[in-house]
Design a protein around this motif. Structure first.
Motif, PDB file in Angstrom:
ATOM      1  N   LEU A 274       0.826  -1.204   0.000  1.00 43.11           N
ATOM      2  CA  LEU A 274       0.000   0.000   0.000  1.00 43.11           C
ATOM      3  C   LEU A 274       0.866   1.262   0.000  1.00 43.11           C
ATOM      4  O   LEU A 274       0.555   2.240  -0.689  1.00 43.11           O
ATOM      5  CB  LEU A 274      -0.935  -0.004   1.210  1.00 43.11           C
ATOM      6  N   ALA A 275       1.953   1.225   0.755  1.00 45.59           N
ATOM      7  CA  ALA A 275       2.840   2.389   0.840  1.00 45.59           C
ATOM      8  C   ALA A 275       3.541   2.636  -0.493  1.00 45.59           C
ATOM      9  O   ALA A 275       3.651   3.782  -0.952  1.00 45.59           O
ATOM     10  CB  ALA A 275       3.869   2.201   1.949  1.00 45.59           C
ATOM     11  N   LYS A 276       4.014   1.580  -1.128  1.00 44.60           N
ATOM     12  CA  LYS A 276       4.732   1.728  -2.399  1.00 44.60           C
ATOM     13  C   LYS A 276       3.829   2.245  -3.515  1.00 44.60           C
ATOM     14  O   LYS A 276       4.310   2.847  -4.472  1.00 44.60           O
ATOM     15  CB  LYS A 276       5.363   0.391  -2.798  1.00 44.60           C
ATOM     16  N   SER A 277       2.526   1.999  -3.378  1.00 46.25           N
ATOM     17  CA  SER A 277       1.582   2.508  -4.387  1.00 46.25           C
ATOM     18  C   SER A 277       0.935   3.815  -3.928  1.00 46.25           C
ATOM     19  O   SER A 277      -0.058   4.263  -4.503  1.00 46.25           O
ATOM     20  CB  SER A 277       0.504   1.457  -4.673  1.00 46.25           C
ATOM     21  N   ASN A 278       1.507   4.403  -2.843  1.00 41.94           N
ATOM     22  CA  ASN A 278       1.053   5.706  -2.317  1.00 41.94           C
ATOM     23  C   ASN A 278      -0.395   5.698  -1.839  1.00 41.94           C
ATOM     24  O   ASN A 278      -1.069   6.741  -1.866  1.00 41.94           O
ATOM     25  CB  ASN A 278       1.248   6.807  -3.366  1.00 41.94           C
ATOM     26  N   ASN A 279      -0.851   4.540  -1.390  1.00 43.31           N
ATOM     27  CA  ASN A 279      -2.216   4.445  -0.848  1.00 43.31           C
ATOM     28  C   ASN A 279      -2.184   4.573   0.679  1.00 43.31           C
ATOM     29  O   ASN A 279      -2.608   3.681   1.412  1.00 43.31           O
ATOM     30  CB  ASN A 279      -2.848   3.113  -1.266  1.00 43.31           C
ATOM     31  N   PHE A 280      -1.711   5.723   1.130  1.00 46.55           N
ATOM     32  CA  PHE A 280      -1.517   5.923   2.568  1.00 46.55           C
ATOM     33  C   PHE A 280      -2.836   6.024   3.331  1.00 46.55           C
ATOM     34  O   PHE A 280      -2.923   5.616   4.487  1.00 46.55           O
ATOM     35  CB  PHE A 280      -0.667   7.173   2.801  1.00 46.55           C
ATOM     36  N   SER A 281      -3.859   6.570   2.697  1.00 45.75           N
ATOM     37  CA  SER A 281      -5.156   6.691   3.371  1.00 45.75           C
ATOM     38  C   SER A 281      -5.728   5.316   3.706  1.00 45.75           C
ATOM     39  O   SER A 281      -6.414   5.147   4.728  1.00 45.75           O
ATOM     40  CB  SER A 281      -6.145   7.469   2.496  1.00 45.75           C
ATOM     41  N   TYR A 282      -5.448   4.328   2.844  1.00 43.92           N
ATOM     42  CA  TYR A 282      -5.931   2.966   3.110  1.00 43.92           C
ATOM     43  C   TYR A 282      -5.227   2.362   4.330  1.00 43.92           C
ATOM     44  O   TYR A 282      -5.830   1.599   5.087  1.00 43.92           O
ATOM     45  CB  TYR A 282      -5.703   2.078   1.887  1.00 43.92           C
ATOM     46  N   ILE A 283      -3.970   2.692   4.500  1.00 42.80           N
ATOM     47  CA  ILE A 283      -3.216   2.195   5.662  1.00 42.80           C
ATOM     48  C   ILE A 283      -3.828   2.734   6.941  1.00 42.80           C
ATOM     49  O   ILE A 283      -4.075   1.988   7.897  1.00 42.80           O
ATOM     50  CB  ILE A 283      -1.730   2.595   5.555  1.00 42.80           C
ATOM     51  N   ASP A 284      -4.076   4.047   6.972  1.00 44.39           N
ATOM     52  CA  ASP A 284      -4.672   4.667   8.156  1.00 44.39           C
ATOM     53  C   ASP A 284      -6.054   4.092   8.423  1.00 44.39           C
ATOM     54  O   ASP A 284      -6.403   3.754   9.560  1.00 44.39           O
ATOM     55  CB  ASP A 284      -4.740   6.183   7.946  1.00 44.39           C
ATOM     56  N   GLU A 285      -6.848   3.970   7.351  1.00 44.68           N
ATOM     57  CA  GLU A 285      -8.203   3.427   7.486  1.00 44.68           C
ATOM     58  C   GLU A 285      -8.175   2.010   8.064  1.00 44.68           C
ATOM     59  O   GLU A 285      -8.926   1.679   8.984  1.00 44.68           O
ATOM     60  CB  GLU A 285      -8.880   3.413   6.117  1.00 44.68           C
ATOM     61  N   PHE A 286      -7.272   1.189   7.538  1.00 49.22           N
ATOM     62  CA  PHE A 286      -7.220  -0.219   7.927  1.00 49.22           C
ATOM     63  C   PHE A 286      -6.794  -0.378   9.383  1.00 49.22           C
ATOM     64  O   PHE A 286      -7.449  -1.077  10.180  1.00 49.22           O
ATOM     65  CB  PHE A 286      -6.255  -0.964   7.011  1.00 49.22           C
ATOM     66  N   LEU A 287      -5.695   0.264   9.770  1.00 50.64           N
ATOM     67  CA  LEU A 287      -5.188   0.098  11.133  1.00 50.64           C
ATOM     68  C   LEU A 287      -6.139   0.712  12.163  1.00 50.64           C
ATOM     69  O   LEU A 287      -6.311   0.170  13.258  1.00 50.64           O
ATOM     70  CB  LEU A 287      -3.795   0.715  11.254  1.00 50.64           C
ATOM     71  N   THR A 288      -6.776   1.821  11.802  1.00 48.00           N
ATOM     72  CA  THR A 288      -7.755   2.434  12.710  1.00 48.00           C
ATOM     73  C   THR A 288      -8.975   1.535  12.856  1.00 48.00           C
ATOM     74  O   THR A 288      -9.498   1.333  13.968  1.00 48.00           O
ATOM     75  CB  THR A 288      -8.184   3.817  12.179  1.00 48.00           C
ATOM     76  N   GLU A 289      -9.433   0.992  11.739  1.00 44.55           N
ATOM     77  CA  GLU A 289     -10.597   0.101  11.754  1.00 44.55           C
ATOM     78  C   GLU A 289     -10.347  -1.121  12.643  1.00 44.55           C
ATOM     79  O   GLU A 289     -11.204  -1.523  13.431  1.00 44.55           O
ATOM     80  CB  GLU A 289     -10.905  -0.353  10.333  1.00 44.55           C
ATOM     81  N   LEU A 290      -9.158  -1.707  12.528  1.00 45.07           N
ATOM     82  CA  LEU A 290      -8.847  -2.893  13.327  1.00 45.07           C
ATOM     83  C   LEU A 290      -8.869  -2.583  14.816  1.00 45.07           C
ATOM     84  O   LEU A 290      -9.385  -3.369  15.621  1.00 45.07           O
ATOM     85  CB  LEU A 290      -7.476  -3.454  12.933  1.00 45.07           C
ATOM     86  N   ARG A 291      -8.315  -1.440  15.193  1.00 41.39           N
ATOM     87  CA  ARG A 291      -8.251  -1.088  16.616  1.00 41.39           C
ATOM     88  C   ARG A 291      -9.626  -0.785  17.188  1.00 41.39           C
ATOM     89  O   ARG A 291      -9.859  -0.976  18.383  1.00 41.39           O
ATOM     90  CB  ARG A 291      -7.341   0.131  16.839  1.00 41.39           C
ATOM     91  N   THR A 292     -10.522  -0.300  16.349  1.00 41.52           N
ATOM     92  CA  THR A 292     -11.835   0.095  16.858  1.00 41.52           C
ATOM     93  C   THR A 292     -12.898  -0.990  16.719  1.00 41.52           C
ATOM     94  O   THR A 292     -13.850  -1.031  17.500  1.00 41.52           O
ATOM     95  CB  THR A 292     -12.327   1.369  16.130  1.00 41.52           C
ATOM     96  N   SER A 293     -12.738  -1.880  15.733  1.00 45.22           N
ATOM     97  CA  SER A 293     -13.800  -2.860  15.467  1.00 45.22           C
ATOM     98  C   SER A 293     -13.529  -4.237  16.068  1.00 45.22           C
ATOM     99  O   SER A 293     -14.461  -5.038  16.198  1.00 45.22           O
ATOM    100  CB  SER A 293     -14.014  -3.011  13.957  1.00 45.22           C
ATOM    101  N   ARG A 294     -12.283  -4.511  16.407  1.00 49.29           N
ATOM    102  CA  ARG A 294     -11.961  -5.838  16.950  1.00 49.29           C
ATOM    103  C   ARG A 294     -11.490  -5.722  18.402  1.00 49.29           C
ATOM    104  O   ARG A 294     -10.404  -5.196  18.678  1.00 49.29           O
ATOM    105  CB  ARG A 294     -10.873  -6.502  16.098  1.00 49.29           C
ATOM    106  N   PRO A 295     -12.301  -6.222  19.336  1.00 50.30           N
ATOM    107  CA  PRO A 295     -11.931  -6.138  20.757  1.00 50.30           C
ATOM    108  C   PRO A 295     -10.579  -6.787  21.062  1.00 50.30           C
ATOM    109  O   PRO A 295      -9.855  -6.330  21.955  1.00 50.30           O
ATOM    110  CB  PRO A 295     -13.074  -6.888  21.457  1.00 50.30           C
ATOM    111  N   ASP A 296     -10.236  -7.861  20.310  1.00 48.37           N
ATOM    112  CA  ASP A 296      -8.977  -8.561  20.582  1.00 48.37           C
ATOM    113  C   ASP A 296      -7.754  -7.740  20.187  1.00 48.37           C
ATOM    114  O   ASP A 296      -6.627  -8.076  20.562  1.00 48.37           O
ATOM    115  CB  ASP A 296      -8.942  -9.914  19.855  1.00 48.37           C
ATOM    116  N   LEU A 297      -7.983  -6.652  19.428  1.00 52.17           N
ATOM    117  CA  LEU A 297      -6.861  -5.818  18.998  1.00 52.17           C
ATOM    118  C   LEU A 297      -6.830  -4.463  19.700  1.00 52.17           C
ATOM    119  O   LEU A 297      -6.033  -3.600  19.342  1.00 52.17           O
ATOM    120  CB  LEU A 297      -6.913  -5.612  17.478  1.00 52.17           C
ATOM    121  N   ARG A 298      -7.693  -4.307  20.712  1.00 51.16           N
ATOM    122  CA  ARG A 298      -7.639  -3.069  21.508  1.00 51.16           C
ATOM    123  C   ARG A 298      -6.611  -3.245  22.623  1.00 51.16           C
ATOM    124  O   ARG A 298      -6.919  -3.145  23.817  1.00 51.16           O
ATOM    125  CB  ARG A 298      -9.015  -2.748  22.077  1.00 51.16           C
ATOM    126  N   THR A 299      -5.402  -3.527  22.200  1.00 56.18           N
ATOM    127  CA  THR A 299      -4.352  -3.866  23.159  1.00 56.18           C
ATOM    128  C   THR A 299      -3.118  -3.018  22.918  1.00 56.18           C
ATOM    129  O   THR A 299      -2.927  -2.433  21.853  1.00 56.18           O
ATOM    130  CB  THR A 299      -3.940  -5.344  23.012  1.00 56.18           C
TER     131      THR A 299
END
Length: 402
Positions: free
Chosen positions: A77-102
């Protein structure tokens, strides 16, 4: 949430079908899903599909193979300059999955942001978790773990000046007591960034705080001084390490010194250092010889590289994949096809086969030098033992002299 999970699993299976991969109708294990995800990620370029592959595999940073999959996805994603997708993905994981709120996933996310060069996001996430801690949510190992991840994140992004700023300002602003890992990361940054002399002040602070350096501390510092070709400082650090801190130079320190000398095209000095290592009773590893073989080859000393390989085997040190592939590549490039062929046969007996470009260069080199039968023999063995790239090898074989 259960419906969403089922839909994602169905999507994952559809992706499997689309890519012509076999799977069972029974639920896939987490490791199997990650392996499939890695296979799909290698060829996928659509950022939305990259995220869907990761979501469907339910990745977690607790498993090493999952961390690899995360890294591959973020890198693409970074090499193709899709930085917004990186932020979206990592934020989504932290907020939507209780097992990753760590704290562990927060630390891993900070590192991934650094890998993508998104230091501002890494800092934002650090501050977010520190504020939670301030509000009474006590993290398992305190904010120092996240600080260490943030410092390492800066190194991955090659923002070496930012390491100094974060270290100085954040330890004070957030009242964080640096750990040994903190200091080692700062020293690594100074060393990689061309400011190795600044590490002396870090060592002084460690002494004042009662934090004892270890071999990693000095290894990072030695590598930095070699990189800057400050050989007197290398000797000074080695003496300090052994006399002041009672740390003897083990194989890891020797490997750093040997690799550093080879990078500077001083492979003969590195070979002499190997002799000193053996004389002191320190046993070399395969990686030790790998650095030397690569160094000799890069300097065009193929006879020296072959001699090192022979010495390695005679001393009972088993060559690894990289020793074989490095030597086969450079021997083929240097048109010593007979030696490359002999070493390749030995490596294939151990099921260690160099990559396709290296093997193609060897096969075509053998054919061009009149050894068509040996070239075809290698192709036959590869196709018999390894199903990968069979179509490509058929094309190569068809192009050989008949």
């Amino acid at each position: 949430m259960a419906l969403l999970a089922r839909l994602r699993l169905q999507s994952f299976h559809l992706l499997l079908r689309r890519h012509h991969l076999n799977f069972s109708t029974s639920p896939l294990s987490s490791t199997s899903k990650t392996r499939v995800a890695l296979s799909l990620l290698k060829t996928e370029t659509n950022p939305e599909k990259i995220l869907e592959i990761c979501r469907s595999a339910s990745l977690t940073p607790e498993a090493n193979i999952d961390r690899i999959a995360f890294s591959v996805a973020i890198d693409k994603l970074a090499k193709s300059n899709n930085f917004s997708y990186i932020d979206e993905f990592l934020t989504e994981l932290r907020t939507s999955r209780p097992d990753l709120r760590t704290e562990q996933f927060a630390a891993h996310s900070i590192v991934l942001f650094g890998k993508a060069g998104m230091i501002d996001h890494a800092i934002r996430l650090f501050k977010e978790y520190h504020e939670k801690n301030q509000n009474g949510v006590v993290l398992s190992s305190g904010p120092v773990k996240l600080l260490n991840s943030l410092l390492f994140s800066c190194i991955l992004a090659k923002k070496y000046d930012e390491v100094k700023r974060v270290f100085v300002n954040f330890t004070k602003s957030y009242t964080i007591e640096p750990s040994l890992d903190t200091y080692n990361t700062v020293i690594q940054a100074f060393s990689e960034g061309g400011s190795s002399s600044s590490c002396y002040s870090v060592l002084n602070e460690m002494d004042k705080k009662g934090v004892k350096p270890n071999a990693t501390t000095f290894g990072n510092l030695i590598a930095g001084f070699y990189k800057e070709e400050k050989f007197e400082d290398v000797g000074k650090v080695l003496k300090m390490m052994e006399e002041d801190y009672g740390i003897n130079a083990g194989i890891d320190i020797y490997n750093i010194r040997i690799r550093s000398l080879c990078k500077l095209k001083r492979s003969k000095e590195a070979e002499a250092l190997l002799g000193g290592c053996i004389a002191r009773g320190v046993k070399p590893k395969a990686v030790t010889y790998r650095y030397l073989i690569f160094g000799f080859c890069k300097e065009g000393n193929l006879e020296g590289a072959k001699s090192l390989f022979k010495s390695m085997v005679n001393r009972g040190c088993i060559p690894d994949y990289y020793c074989y592939s490095t030597l086969i590549y450079f021997l083929s490039k240097g048109r010593d096809f007979e030696s490359a062929y002999r070493i390749c046969k030995e490596s294939m007996e151990k099921k260690l086969v160099p990559n396709f470009p290296t093997m193609k260069m060897l096969v075509e080199g053998l054919a061009s030098s009149g050894n068509v039968e040996k070239a075809k023999e290698l192709i036959g063995e590869i196709k018999e033992k390894f199903s990968k790239n069979v179509d490509l090898w058929n094309e190569v074989e068809a192009g050989l002299p008949q």
